[in-house]
Design an enzyme around this catalytic site. Structure first.
Site, PDB file in Angstrom:
ATOM      1  CB  CYS B 134     -19.078   7.616  84.176  1.00  0.00           C
ATOM      2  SG  CYS B 134     -19.685   9.064  83.304  1.00  0.00           S
ATOM      3  CB  CYS B 384      20.558  17.690  75.389  1.00  0.00           C
ATOM      4  SG  CYS B 384      21.481  16.270  76.006  1.00  0.00           S
TER       5      CYS B 384
END
Lengths: 440, 444
Positions: B134, B384
């Site tokens: 955490c 592309c």
């Protein structure tokens, strides 16, 4: 088949004339904007007569820069709000959207555009400033889309602008001649008011310019004059009985409808003559006004209609019937219209021939002629040295300047009748043309 | 016959779909609902010292029309009384004896660890997960990622826990470190039975443009949160791979966490060596029902590939994840545009021209928007094909004959280090680069 009940209240009228492109809400706009691919050198921009940077404003909408989006739009087209809903987007920007090539629905560019500009208009967002006064004055004849666009652009360049308008409301065709399901009067008028508030041009209503003296006065008082007049009344067809009660022109019919709404009484049976977009509008409107039978009659074949396919489909979906290859030869009735006598036509050796041996009568109570409007040839003839072509269109150069250098022109006056967006483009360009000419 | 059941370092579960320790596992009610929906296990929201939470706890990164592509939170461990949680663990185990209920724990002292382990064991938990990850709030008190970032401390605590615990121990790691293998190895050396990763990443998801405060805003201020959701999946997978390829760490089972939402994510994590997966954000977004799509997809994949258990394909991608220096320099792909599918958006053109290698040309005919590949300039970078909005319109086609192979490693071992740029694929050779001033001329 009548699909619509005759509207007797404004609410019923609005229901029958439900907006085809209603205003988007924020969520719809957000999701629709997210679909844009941001094409390179985008085909939608190329297809827009005013070359609005469409991918840019869509991205601005998506990133919650609505003010920026409307600025992008208005920078290219002063009537961006009206054009968003009245443009035939299906054959312009949306028709060019690359999604069409994959059978994916194109981006709803028109509605997104309307959403952005509406947001600015409703919040009275200040987007424009008149240029510093240069002491010069421009007169604009006609407060239609071309005239308004010319006035706006000229104000940003520092000119004083007076618009002379024959009618009592601004924006011409947009408020008087477009089908009510495409745009409401309020929508049209608030855009003009928004532009006028910020740019400060003057409109002189009920002030038609019709005489040589009036023109001479303008020529003296103003440095340049922009002719932004629309078309005139519906043309006379020269039919036997055309003067009977119940024979009206389409533009006159639509104008009455736009002004009086549900107070217009449309009778049970209507015949609309013509095959253009105005004929489709008039037929669709007659049906939405509760006519039990509306017949669209066109002298040529369906394929040869001038109207866009989607306009025809819209009329058919409103319950309109159609007749093709028929030409009116007489209006029948005793003082009042009782029907139209048609003759069949056929294409013989490439020419449309009327077969007078094959005639019939369609019974009706109202005939709407959507067979073209007269041009403002009389006005043009009063201007010294103004060249017009054989279709009574004013001839202009690249700067929208006419053969009389003090006069510029745009919109219907030069193209014979096209879209609002074309007029908006012409007006803007003409103001730049005036500016270039006066600063030579 | 497909069998999805697992034995994860001594913790048995009917399937590998577990809920990560987080708000969805805050109560017995939620976990029972999840088990009903099809989840095989749940890691209870971290139990530990008493905490106080703030109001306004979550922030989101949206992309295009996708909400919560990334997500962060500043919520602490459970703020419900320990006794309530223990009672509910017991109750859940009564209803679902075969499902995995794992208690996530976070306390400070050795004595506290020993006490809480006893508590959860008594409640019937099937395992323990140590919350060393955490990155907000708790770390300021010396717990959570403060431990995960100190391998020595981590190893010590794992050792305490292992000594005290009679049930399997999972160590959950923080990604907020340079090398995940450091805490990973420490956990193994400390004796952990298994490892789960990643916990959330320290993050600021956005700044409010009016109040100038970071999201989530608590009365005009904010703090860093823990980042998760689909956006972190690539980071999680990379760290999982690092552990799964490590000779020592890979001896313990690994539970994958980070952006898992669909069956594809699940399969990818398993291919990189995970043998259980934990999900939080996707459930917080869509609810427990998403497990149906995960399970159906996983089963279909296994059926199509002929696998009976997830162990049949766990780690199958690991041999193919290597270092750059072991890639074949002779491999060559070139983009190919399918003109029938091309819609003419020309995104590939502008991406290549502005963002890559100037290997795509527009047609001279302005009415033809279909671009073409300049093959001699194409380096096979994929850009592309990545920007193309049409499925399978631009594909990368293999151009080498597959007979030759040389890697950087092999070259350098043979002392064949390039001394000039005039080398195959060194960048310069055979690649036309426009003149700088051509940039000013280019207009369509």
């Amino acid at each position: 088949m009548a699909e619509y009940k005759r509207p007797t209240t404004k609410a019923e009228f609005d229901k029958n004339f439900k907006q085809k492109k209603p205003l988007m809400n924020d969520t719809e706009a957000y999701y629709e904007a997210s679909r844009c691919l941001f094409c390179y050198d985008a085909p939608c921009v190329q297809a827009c007569p005013t070359s609005i940077d469409i991918p840019l404003f869509i991205k601005q909408i998506h990133t919650d820069n609505i003010t920026g989006a409307s600025k992008t739009i208005f920078d290219a087209n002063w009537l961006g709000n009206a054009c968003g809903v009245v443009c035939p987007t299906g054959v312009l920007c949306e028709g060019a959207c690359v999604y069409n090539h994959q059978d994916v629905p194109p981006i709803q560019i028109g509605r997104l555009q309307n959403y952005a500009t509406n947001t600015s208009i409703d919040s009275k967002k200040e987007l424009f400033k008149a240029g510093q006064s240069n002491g010069k004055k421009i007169a604009v004849i006609g407060a239609g889309p071309a005239g308004i666009a010319c006035a706006c652009e000229a104000r940003t360049l520092g000119y004083d602008v007076d618009i002379f308008e024959a009618k009592e409301k601004p924006s011409g065709l947009t408020v008087y001649g477009i089908a009510p399901y495409k745009i409401t009067n309020e929508e049209v008028l608030k855009e003009v008011a928004y532009l006028q508030d910020q740019l400060g041009f003057h409109i002189k209503y009920n002030n038609a310019i019709t005489s040589k003296n009036e023109l001479a006065a303008l020529e003296t008082k103003y440095d340049a004059i922009f002719i932004g007049v629309g078309l005139g009344a519906t043309r006379h067809l020269g039919l036997d009985g055309e003067d009977k009660k119940g024979v009206v022109g389409a533009v006159e019919f639509i104008e009455e409808l736009r002004m009086k709404h549900h107070e217009v009484k449309v009778p049970a049976k209507v015949v609309v003559i013509g095959g253009g977009n105005t004929a489709m509008d008039a037929a669709s409107e007659a049906a939405r006004m509760g006519a039990r039978k509306t017949v669209l009659a066109y002298r040529n074949s369906k394929e040869n209609m001038g109207a866009y396919g989607f306009e025809y489909d819209l009329a058919i979906s409103a319950g309109v019937d159609s007749l093709f290859n028929v030409t009116p030869i007489a209006i029948v009735g005793n003082g009042t219209v009782e029907g139209v006598k048609f003759a069949k036509t056929e294409l013989i050796e490439g020419k449309l021939q009327t077969n007078m041996n094959n005639t019939f009568v369609v019974r009706c109570d109202l005939v709407i002629k959507a067979t073209g409007q007269a041009k403002q040839g009389h006005l043009y003839s009063l201007i010294d040295g103004l060249d017009i072509d054989n279709k009574t269109r004013i001839i202009i150069n690249n700067e929208f300047q006419t053969s009389n250098p003090q006069y510029f022109a745009g919109g219907d006056a030069i193209n014979g009748g096209a879209e609002v967006v074309n007029a908006a483009y012409d007006g803007k360009m003409a103001a730049q043309g005036i500016h270039n000419w006066l600063n030579k | 016959m497909i069998d999805l059941s697992i034995n994860f370092g001594g913790i048995k579960a009917p399937n590998p779909f577990w809920l990560a320790s987080a708000p969805p596992t805050n109560s017995g009610y939620q976990i029972m609902k999840a088990f009903e929906a099809g989840w095989g296990g749940a890691v209870w929201k971290t139990l530990g010292v008493p905490v106080v939470n703030v109001s306004s706890r979550y922030g989101s990164v949206n992309y295009r029309n996708t909400r919560m592509m990334g997500f962060n939170n500043i919520e602490l461990i459970t703020d419900r009384p320990l006794a309530d949680n223990l009672r509910e663990i017991e109750e859940v185990k009564k209803y679902f004896p075969d499902h995995a209920v794992i208690a996530s724990l976070m306390v400070e002292s050795r004595a506290e660890w020993e006490q809480i382990i006893k508590d959860v064991e008594n409640a019937g938990a099937d395992g323990i997960e140590l919350n060393f990850g955490c990155p907000h709030g708790m770390c300021e008190r010396g717990m959570g990622s403060a431990v995960g970032q100190e391998p020595d401390v981590l190893k010590t605590i794992v050792g305490w826990v292992k000594e005290a615990a009679n049930i399997p121990v999972i160590t959950k790691l923080s990604p907020n470190i340079s090398h995940i293998t450091d805490p990973g190895l420490a956990a193994v050396e400390g004796g952990t039975d298994s490892i789960s990763l990643i916990n959330t990443i320290k993050s600021i998801v956005g700044i409010d443009l009016d109040s100038y405060a970071p999201y989530p805003i608590v009365d005009g201020k904010g703090t860093n949160g823990g980042y998760c959701g689909p956006a972190v999946k690539p980071i999680a997978m990379h760290m999982l791979k690092d552990l799964a390829q490590h000779p020592e760490i890979s001896k313990v089972p690994l539970s994958g966490i980070g952006g898992i939402e669909t069956w594809r994510d699940v399969v990818e994590f398993i291919l990189l060596g995970a043998t259980s997966v934990q999900v939080c954000t996707a459930v917080m977004h869509y609810g427990f029902g998403i497990v149906r799509e995960m399970e159906a997809g996983l089963r279909q994949f296994m059926e199509d590939k002929g696998y009976n258990t997830i162990y049949d394909f766990a780690g199958k991608a690991l041999p193919n994840v290597t270092e750059w220096k072991h890639l074949n320099l002779k491999h060559k792909v070139v983009a190919e545009i399918n003109a029938d599918k091309c819609v003419g958006c020309d995104l590939c053109y502008i991406a290549c021209d502005d963002g890559a290698h100037q290997a795509i040309a527009l047609s001279d005919d302005p009415t033809n928007r279909i671009p073409s590949i300049i093959e001699e300039n194409c380096v096979g970078c994929n850009l592309c094909s990545l920007v193309c909005p049409v499925e399978d319109c631009i594909t990368m086609v293999k151009k080498d004959d597959g007979t030759q192979s040389i890697t950087w490693n092999e070259r350098t071992l043979n002392d064949d280090i390039p001394v000039s740029f005039d080398d195959d694929r060194a960048g310069g050779k055979g690649h036309f680069v426009p003149e700088p001033s051509d940039a000013l001329k280019k207009k369509r």
